[in-house]
Design a protein around this motif. Structure first.
Motif, PDB file in Angstrom:
ATOM      1  N   SER A 265       0.821  -1.216   0.000  1.00 15.08           N
ATOM      2  CA  SER A 265       0.000   0.000   0.000  1.00 15.08           C
ATOM      3  C   SER A 265       0.853   1.263   0.000  1.00 15.08           C
ATOM      4  CB  SER A 265      -0.942   0.002   1.206  1.00 15.08           C
ATOM      5  OG  SER A 265      -0.205   0.157   2.404  1.00 15.08           O
ATOM      6  N   GLU A 266       2.124   1.125   0.360  1.00 17.59           N
ATOM      7  CA  GLU A 266       2.995   2.300   0.475  1.00 17.59           C
ATOM      8  C   GLU A 266       3.879   2.510  -0.746  1.00 17.59           C
ATOM      9  OE1 GLU A 266       6.702   3.953   3.190  1.00 17.59           O
ATOM     10  OE2 GLU A 266       6.111   1.859   3.331  1.00 17.59           O
ATOM     11  N   LEU A 267       4.375   1.441  -1.330  1.00 13.36           N
ATOM     12  CA  LEU A 267       5.341   1.571  -2.417  1.00 13.36           C
ATOM     13  C   LEU A 267       4.707   2.202  -3.649  1.00 13.36           C
ATOM     14  CD1 LEU A 267       7.114  -1.885  -1.982  1.00 13.36           C
ATOM     15  CD2 LEU A 267       8.104   0.366  -1.485  1.00 13.36           C
ATOM     16  N   GLU A 268       5.514   2.993  -4.355  1.00 19.17           N
ATOM     17  CA  GLU A 268       5.037   3.719  -5.533  1.00 19.17           C
ATOM     18  C   GLU A 268       5.358   2.942  -6.811  1.00 19.17           C
ATOM     19  OE1 GLU A 268       3.364   6.427  -5.108  1.00 19.17           O
ATOM     20  OE2 GLU A 268       3.827   6.871  -3.022  1.00 19.17           O
ATOM     21  N   LYS A 269       4.725   3.354  -7.911  1.00 16.67           N
ATOM     22  CA  LYS A 269       4.933   2.671  -9.194  1.00 16.67           C
ATOM     23  C   LYS A 269       6.381   2.716  -9.648  1.00 16.67           C
ATOM     24  CE  LYS A 269       0.249   3.228 -11.008  1.00 16.67           C
ATOM     25  NZ  LYS A 269      -0.603   3.861 -12.030  1.00 16.67           N
ATOM     26  N   ASP A 270       7.094   3.805  -9.303  1.00 15.20           N
ATOM     27  CA  ASP A 270       8.485   3.902  -9.733  1.00 15.20           C
ATOM     28  C   ASP A 270       9.421   3.025  -8.887  1.00 15.20           C
ATOM     29  OD1 ASP A 270       8.354   5.391  -7.423  1.00 15.20           O
ATOM     30  OD2 ASP A 270       9.429   7.129  -8.222  1.00 15.20           O
ATOM     31  N   GLU A 271       8.869   2.347  -7.892  1.00 16.89           N
ATOM     32  CA  GLU A 271       9.634   1.380  -7.106  1.00 16.89           C
ATOM     33  C   GLU A 271       9.216  -0.035  -7.523  1.00 16.89           C
ATOM     34  OE1 GLU A 271       9.984   4.148  -3.108  1.00 16.89           O
ATOM     35  OE2 GLU A 271       8.094   3.206  -3.625  1.00 16.89           O
ATOM     36  N   ALA A 272       9.239  -0.227  -8.849  1.00 17.46           N
ATOM     37  CA  ALA A 272       8.668  -1.439  -9.447  1.00 17.46           C
ATOM     38  C   ALA A 272       9.320  -2.714  -8.928  1.00 17.46           C
ATOM     39  CB  ALA A 272       8.781  -1.364 -10.968  1.00 17.46           C
ATOM     40  N   GLU A 273      10.636  -2.692  -8.723  1.00 17.36           N
ATOM     41  CA  GLU A 273      11.316  -3.910  -8.276  1.00 17.36           C
ATOM     42  C   GLU A 273      10.863  -4.313  -6.876  1.00 17.36           C
ATOM     43  OE1 GLU A 273      15.545  -4.036  -8.697  1.00 17.36           O
ATOM     44  OE2 GLU A 273      15.493  -3.247 -10.741  1.00 17.36           O
ATOM     45  N   LEU A 274      10.768  -3.344  -5.984  1.00 14.94           N
ATOM     46  CA  LEU A 274      10.306  -3.650  -4.624  1.00 14.94           C
ATOM     47  C   LEU A 274       8.838  -4.076  -4.625  1.00 14.94           C
ATOM     48  CD1 LEU A 274      11.983  -0.842  -2.460  1.00 14.94           C
ATOM     49  CD2 LEU A 274      12.561  -3.278  -2.541  1.00 14.94           C
ATOM     50  N   LEU A 275       8.036  -3.431  -5.457  1.00 16.37           N
ATOM     51  CA  LEU A 275       6.633  -3.813  -5.574  1.00 16.37           C
ATOM     52  C   LEU A 275       6.512  -5.266  -6.037  1.00 16.37           C
ATOM     53  CD1 LEU A 275       4.707  -0.794  -7.165  1.00 16.37           C
ATOM     54  CD2 LEU A 275       4.059  -2.052  -5.118  1.00 16.37           C
ATOM     55  N   GLN A 276       7.275  -5.610  -7.082  1.00 18.06           N
ATOM     56  CA  GLN A 276       7.216  -6.971  -7.616  1.00 18.06           C
ATOM     57  C   GLN A 276       7.723  -7.976  -6.589  1.00 18.06           C
ATOM     58  OE1 GLN A 276       5.700  -8.044 -10.387  1.00 18.06           O
ATOM     59  NE2 GLN A 276       6.114 -10.049  -9.467  1.00 18.06           N
ATOM     60  N   GLU A 277       8.772  -7.615  -5.870  1.00 15.58           N
ATOM     61  CA  GLU A 277       9.317  -8.490  -4.833  1.00 15.58           C
ATOM     62  C   GLU A 277       8.264  -8.763  -3.755  1.00 15.58           C
ATOM     63  OE1 GLU A 277      12.778 -10.627  -3.995  1.00 15.58           O
ATOM     64  OE2 GLU A 277      12.751  -8.980  -5.420  1.00 15.58           O
ATOM     65  N   THR A 278       7.559  -7.721  -3.357  1.00 17.13           N
ATOM     66  CA  THR A 278       6.530  -7.858  -2.327  1.00 17.13           C
ATOM     67  C   THR A 278       5.388  -8.733  -2.820  1.00 17.13           C
ATOM     68  OG1 THR A 278       7.109  -5.636  -1.561  1.00 17.13           O
ATOM     69  CG2 THR A 278       5.056  -6.553  -0.746  1.00 17.13           C
ATOM     70  N   ARG A 279       4.955  -8.515  -4.056  1.00 15.03           N
ATOM     71  CA  ARG A 279       3.880  -9.346  -4.629  1.00 15.03           C
ATOM     72  C   ARG A 279       4.314 -10.809  -4.728  1.00 15.03           C
ATOM     73  NH1 ARG A 279       3.016  -4.728  -8.712  1.00 15.03           N
ATOM     74  NH2 ARG A 279       1.233  -3.614  -7.849  1.00 15.03           N
ATOM     75  N   THR A 280       5.557 -11.029  -5.112  1.00 13.79           N
ATOM     76  CA  THR A 280       6.077 -12.398  -5.234  1.00 13.79           C
ATOM     77  C   THR A 280       6.080 -13.103  -3.883  1.00 13.79           C
ATOM     78  OG1 THR A 280       7.439 -11.804  -7.145  1.00 13.79           O
ATOM     79  CG2 THR A 280       8.099 -13.767  -5.910  1.00 13.79           C
ATOM     80  N   LEU A 281       6.471 -12.391  -2.839  1.00 12.06           N
ATOM     81  CA  LEU A 281       6.508 -12.984  -1.500  1.00 12.06           C
ATOM     82  C   LEU A 281       5.101 -13.272  -0.981  1.00 12.06           C
ATOM     83  CD1 LEU A 281       9.405 -10.858  -0.001  1.00 12.06           C
ATOM     84  CD2 LEU A 281       9.466 -13.307  -0.534  1.00 12.06           C
ATOM     85  N   LEU A 282       4.149 -12.387  -1.266  1.00 16.92           N
ATOM     86  CA  LEU A 282       2.762 -12.655  -0.887  1.00 16.92           C
ATOM     87  C   LEU A 282       2.215 -13.861  -1.648  1.00 16.92           C
ATOM     88  CD1 LEU A 282       1.206  -9.090  -0.551  1.00 16.92           C
ATOM     89  CD2 LEU A 282       1.173 -10.874   1.192  1.00 16.92           C
ATOM     90  N   ALA A 283       2.574 -13.979  -2.920  1.00 13.65           N
ATOM     91  CA  ALA A 283       2.143 -15.131  -3.718  1.00 13.65           C
ATOM     92  C   ALA A 283       2.743 -16.420  -3.170  1.00 13.65           C
ATOM     93  CB  ALA A 283       2.532 -14.935  -5.184  1.00 13.65           C
ATOM     94  N   ALA A 284       3.968 -16.353  -2.679  1.00 11.04           N
ATOM     95  CA  ALA A 284       4.616 -17.537  -2.103  1.00 11.04           C
ATOM     96  C   ALA A 284       3.895 -17.971  -0.828  1.00 11.04           C
ATOM     97  CB  ALA A 284       6.091 -17.251  -1.817  1.00 11.04           C
ATOM     98  N   THR A 285       3.425 -17.015  -0.046  1.00 10.67           N
ATOM     99  CA  THR A 285       2.648 -17.347   1.153  1.00 10.67           C
ATOM    100  C   THR A 285       1.354 -18.046   0.763  1.00 10.67           C
ATOM    101  OG1 THR A 285       3.551 -15.433   2.341  1.00 10.67           O
ATOM    102  CG2 THR A 285       1.520 -16.384   3.203  1.00 10.67           C
TER     103      THR A 285
END
Length: 197
Positions: A111-131
């Motif tokens: 909810s905090e990360l911005e679109k220009d922080e795409a790598e961190l956003l993708q990393e967070t989504r990947t970790l949630l998907a792993a859960t």
């Protein structure tokens, strides 16, 4: 002779996790990090590359800890559903006093990360998907063991568990009502079970 790190990486990640979890990525300054983990800026950058690099490791550290706690709950119960229920109760009702925030760090970061922080956003989504995938594997075992109906969809139930956990954490944050959350957890898992169990 190669230089060796003069710090305990796990201890640093524990402290950094608490700080980022409490304040968020953007609100955490380099000075905050220096004070929390007792490292100079040069040492932080040498060890982690950047604030983003440290945050990326923190996200993985948090996700790994959640997976370890889930496995611990599964190992402590005979039935898979009981292990999942124990995990929900542990995360929601037993860790609240020690956690910097009732919210999931991954969900909070999304909810905090911005679109220009795409790598961190993708990393967070990947970790949630792993859960969610971890939940799916456990639900599959519950179906195979006869704890859940053979008609149950492991992927759908895993998604439901993910949504319920994030939602219950947000509800706890909003209300502080642990008793109500405990009732909701019990109701959730009673609803998953076939009649008669």
């Amino acid at each position: 002779m190669a230089n060796t790190a003069k710090f305990d990486r796990r201890e640093v990640l524990e402290k950094a996790t608490r700080l980022f979890w409490q304040k968020g990525f953007h609100a955490t300054s380099t000075r905050d990090l220096q004070q929390a983990i007792d490292m100079r800026p040069g040492s932080i950058y040498a060890a982690f590359g950047s604030k983003s690099g440290l945050f990326r490791e923190v996200l993985h550290f948090y996700a790994d800890d959640m997976a370890r706690r889930l496995q611990g709950c599964m190992d402590g119960e005979d039935a898979t559903i009981d292990g999942l229920r124990a995990f929900f109760r542990q995360i929601l009702l037993q860790g609240g006093d020690n956690a910097p925030s009732e919210l999931c760090l991954l969900a909070k970061s999304l909810s905090e990360l911005e679109k220009d922080e795409a790598e961190l956003l993708q990393e967070t989504r990947t970790l949630l998907a792993a859960t969610e995938e971890n939940f799916r594997r456990h639900v599959e075992r519950a179906v195979a063991a006869g704890e859940l109906s053979e008609q149950a969809s492991p992927a759908l139930l895993a998604r439901q568990l993910q949504v319920e956990l994030i939602g219950l954490r947000s509800y706890l944050r909003a209300t502080g009502d642990r008793e109500a959350v405990g009732e909701l957890v019990d109701n959730l898992f009673c609803g998953l079970l076939p009649a008669g169990r």
